[in-house]
Structure formats: C-alpha cells, structure tokens
Design an enzyme around this catalytic site. Sequence first.
Site, PDB file in Angstrom:
ATOM      1  N   GLY A 167       0.815  -1.221   0.000  1.00  0.00           N
ATOM      2  CA  GLY A 167       0.000   0.000   0.000  1.00  0.00           C
ATOM      3  C   GLY A 167       0.839   1.257   0.000  1.00  0.00           C
TER       4      GLY A 167
ATOM      5  N   GLU B  13      -1.892  -4.425   2.576  1.00  0.00           N
ATOM      6  CA  GLU B  13      -0.754  -3.747   3.217  1.00  0.00           C
ATOM      7  C   GLU B  13      -0.504  -4.417   4.561  1.00  0.00           C
ATOM      8  OE1 GLU B  13       1.632  -1.262   2.705  1.00  0.00           O
ATOM      9  OE2 GLU B  13       2.155  -1.883   4.736  1.00  0.00           O
TER      10      GLU B  13
ATOM     11  N   GLY C 215       8.320  -1.980  -2.785  1.00  0.00           N
ATOM     12  CA  GLY C 215       9.515  -1.151  -2.605  1.00  0.00           C
ATOM     13  C   GLY C 215      10.514  -1.362  -3.729  1.00  0.00           C
ATOM     14  N   ARG C 216      11.641  -0.655  -3.624  1.00  0.00           N
ATOM     15  CA  ARG C 216      12.642  -0.722  -4.696  1.00  0.00           C
ATOM     16  C   ARG C 216      14.021  -0.988  -4.121  1.00  0.00           C
ATOM     17  NH1 ARG C 216      10.925   0.521  -9.546  1.00  0.00           N
ATOM     18  NH2 ARG C 216      12.968   1.206 -10.281  1.00  0.00           N
TER      19      ARG C 216
ATOM     20  N   ASP D 195      18.715   7.241  -6.847  1.00  0.00           N
ATOM     21  CA  ASP D 195      18.171   6.099  -6.090  1.00  0.00           C
ATOM     22  C   ASP D 195      19.277   5.203  -5.540  1.00  0.00           C
ATOM     23  OD1 ASP D 195      15.697   7.032  -6.815  1.00  0.00           O
ATOM     24  OD2 ASP D 195      15.019   5.194  -7.797  1.00  0.00           O
TER      25      ASP D 195
ATOM     26  N   ALA E  15      12.679  11.281  -8.287  1.00  0.00           N
ATOM     27  CA  ALA E  15      13.373  11.836  -9.448  1.00  0.00           C
ATOM     28  C   ALA E  15      14.004  13.198  -9.153  1.00  0.00           C
ATOM     29  CB  ALA E  15      12.386  11.955 -10.607  1.00  0.00           C
TER      30      ALA E  15
ATOM     31  N   HIS F 275      -7.557  34.669  -5.624  1.00  0.00           N
ATOM     32  CA  HIS F 275      -8.858  34.096  -5.260  1.00  0.00           C
ATOM     33  C   HIS F 275      -9.685  33.877  -6.517  1.00  0.00           C
ATOM     34  CE1 HIS F 275     -12.433  33.326  -2.880  1.00  0.00           C
ATOM     35  NE2 HIS F 275     -13.103  34.140  -3.682  1.00  0.00           N
TER      36      HIS F 275
END
Length: 474
Positions: free
Chosen positions: A184, A206, A274-275, A315, A323, A447
Amino acid sequence: MSDNSNLRVAVVGGGPGGYAAAFLAADLGMKVTLIDPELNPGGVCLYRGCIPSKALLHVAKLVEESHQAKNWGVDFSDPKIDLGKLRGWKESVVKRLTGGLGQLSKQRSVQLVQGTAAFDNSTTLRVTKAAGGEEAMTFDRIILATGSRPAVVPSLKIASSRLMDSTGALDLPDVPKSLLVIGGGYIGLELGSVYAALGTKVTVVEMLTGLLPGADRDLVLPLHKRLEKSLDMILLNTTVKSLKEEGNGIRATFEGASVKEKERVFDRVLVSVGRKPNSEIRGLEKTKVKVGPKGFIQVNKQLQTDDPSIYAIGDVVGEPMLAHKASHEGRTAVEAIAGKKVAFEPHAIPAVVFTDPEIAWAGLTETQAKEQGREIAVAKFPWAASGRAITLDRPEGLTKLILDPKTERVLGVGIVGAGAGELIAEGVLAIEMAALAGDLELTIHPHPTLSETVMEAAEVFFGTSTDIYRPKRG
Ligand SMILES: Cc1cc2nc3c(=O)[nH]c(=O)nc-3n(C[C@H](O)[C@H](O)[C@H](O)COP(=O)(O)OP(=O)(O)OC[C@H]3O[C@@H](n4cnc5c(N)ncnc54)[C@H](O)[C@@H]3O)c2cc1C
C-alpha cells in the site's frame, strides 16, 4: 570555478539523476559521455516510472470525473476504453520526452553510448554496447546514477505471466477483472487507481496498520475514504503468505488478525513492495567505492564515494528514491567536480502521491516531530472552508503547516486534496527560505484558488482565519 574544458566525465545511467548531471557537466564545459542501455536518456522515471504512470493517472482522473459529473447535472455514458489507443498515447508521451532528451544531448555534445558499464579500475569503464562489442574508456571522473529496480519477495516469486511488477503493470497488458496489489505504498496505490478507473476490481493488501506509511495519518484519511469507494477492498495488517498459479488465475493466501477470507483467486497480481538500489555494478570491487548494508552506495555531502574519482547520485545512494532528489544530487555532484563549494543538504524534499486526492508533504512531518519529541505547533485549514474546493466539489482536502511555536518558522507543510502535488511547491519554497507563518499570512494569494489554503492555514495559526470562525475564549 576552475577551467573544466579538459575534464573527461562519464555518467553511468541516463535517468533524471544521470541526464541532469550530464547536461550540467556539458554546460560547464566538461567532455561528457552518458552510458545507458536505452537509445535515449530517461531512465526508470521516463520509461517505466513517473511519466507513464502520470499519463495513465491523468486518464484515470478523467474517467472518475466523468462519473462524478452526474452530481453536477451532466450525465456522460460509461466510457469505452480502447486499450490499444491508451497504450499508444502513453508510449507517445514517453517517446516525445525521451526523444527530446536525445536531442538536448546532441545539442550539448554529450556523447551517448548505448550499453552497460562495468569497472576495470577507478577511472576505466568497460562498456558492453547494445549494438555488440566492448570498449574500454578512461575518464577523470565517473558519476554513478544506476538507479533502482522493483524489490522482489522470494516467497511470492512464481513463474506466471499474471504476476506483474510496476513495469509490467505500466505495459497495460489487459484490463483484468480482478487485481491484487501487494503493498500500500505510493506505486501500488497509483497503479491500483489506474486499473480501478479502467474497470478492474482492485484489492490492496498492506502489512502495516495504514496505507502510505511515512505520511501523516490525517493526510491519508481522505484518500483512504475515497479509495474505499473506488477499490474493491483494502486489507490492512495483512500479509500475502503465498501465490499459486491456477487455471483461471493466481490464488493468494492471506494472513493477519483481521483476515476474514483466507484465500482468493485474482486475474492478475501486482507486487509493489519497494525498490532496491542497482549497486551491484560489475567490477565495483576493483574501486574503493563502499556499499552500505541496505545496498546503497555510500557518499558524502558532495556525493563523492570513498573513491575520490567516483561520485554517485539518485536512487542508488538512498532514500527518498525520487526523481527530483536524483536531479538535484546530480547537479551538486557536477558542481563539486567543477570545484565549487557545494553540499547536498536540503531542508525539504517534497513527496507527492498522485492518487485522487493527491497527497503531498515537505519538510518535517507531524509524525517525525512526535518521534523526535520536538515541540511544534500545527495549523490546519480544512478545504470545506475553501471557495475553490467547493466549486470543484472536492471539499475533503486539508492543508496544514508544521511550525516552530517560538520562532513561528515554517518547518513542514502537508496537503491532501486535488492538485496537492502542484500546491506543495509553495511549501517547499517557504521551508527553504526560512519563511515565518506571518510571511505566508501576509502574502496575497489569488482568489478563488486552492493556494489560498496555504495562506489561510497561516491565519489559523494566528487564530484570525477569514473563513473559519473561532469563538473567543473566556
Ligand atoms: C511506477 C513508478 C512511478 C514513479 N513515480 C515517481 C514520481 O511520480 N515522482 C518521482 O519523483 N519519482 C517517481 N518514481 C521514482 C523515480 O522513477 C526514481 O526515483 C528515479 O527514476 C531515480 O532516478 P535515477 O537517476 O537515480 O535512476 P533511474 O531513473 O533508475 O535510472 C537509472 C538508469 O541507469 C541504467 N543503468 C543501471 N545500471 C547500469 C550500468 N551498469 N550501465 C549503464 N546503465 C545502467 C538503468 O538502466 C537506468 O536507465 C517512480 C518510480 C516508479 C517505478
């Protein structure tokens, strides 16, 4: 800065870290060679990461909005998905951007070498070329930007064409009837959202207590609520114990205190847990480069490794694996090589989850402050009080500031809501410029925009928000 005109620099890996480094090195007058297996630079981010996922998420958002439009008196018929055309569009986006980078390389006289690099020694690379053959090349400095790859869970590794990692999922092989997303984190939720919008029944599993570990819970809550509607199931505190290919799908078995159904069959399974850094570069042991216990190459604040001629970025050197962190590190490494007094020490690296709603944060989070026992003040502006959010029918958002209660300095910003990824840039600037709550309060915001929520969160801190009534105490 010293004369760089004779400095021969190799950049290994053409991702956002590698090409940013190569381009700056060329701009500073160095002789640059960029080595990557692809024809053009781009790396994971452009070929199989940030860019294709965001192209598909754009389409997913459109599909979701077409359903929501019923509430506003506009009834679209259910969208027909032409998967071939969608895939083609995504690929054209990738081609356009990577082709553009190839063009920029030529204009800067960066020598692109299509192949894979290994070390002969600290300054000589042996490149196995994509077109065949090997070449030894010697440089004064080498920048490693070899990136990362999807992590694999050995017990869930089965030989099945139905099992995908993020790269396989981005290929859009089909629109499966059911998809199990294991993990997750942001990649699982982004890709799960794409498939859900295309019509797949998506289940996310997860093992921890909540989605997006690392993000503050109040930011995750509105996303969780919306995903509960768009996804088939979200199973928290749950582990996938095994996967088994069967005739009609993959059977997954679940374990966890709250698990009701112990097993289910899915058309496809996406593993996004994950990596892992690509630090197993051939011949690296012939250099002085050191790799830490988690597989990240060790560097100092100038991104220099333990081998003085070798730098490493992106990484492959550590979290957050994003990145924009990679590109900034790349530029810092090149400036250090050029002899500039620099260090990579940002106050804030923004993180964005491009789901619907988006979640973005930068600097100190409330969770981190608690863990560190640090005294903070938190000012929250709920989007239910934002004119712009109401016109968009997206009142579930929240903008919050994490402040130093004594100095009133902005230490962190967290946002959940439509377009949070764009809004966070103001927060990053505020943190980097050491802005005070008063600076945000006194800056006139246009606004009606969502950006006003940043200003109004600062007003909440002073107890004077225009759009939130707070009865006087005492
Ligand atoms: C699905 C997905 C979505 C993502 N979305 C986002 C996002 O929205 N925003 C964000 O910031 N990040 C995102 N990321 C993460 C982002 O892609 C990475 O953080 C980023 O690409 C890292 O850049 P890098 O330069 O370190 O390396 P990479 O982009 O990983 O590139 C490394 C390159 O080096 C090459 N290489 C490896 N070894 C060698 C060798 N020996 N010789 C030559 N070349 C070699 C690789 O083939 C690759 O081309 C996403 C990732 C995924 C998978």
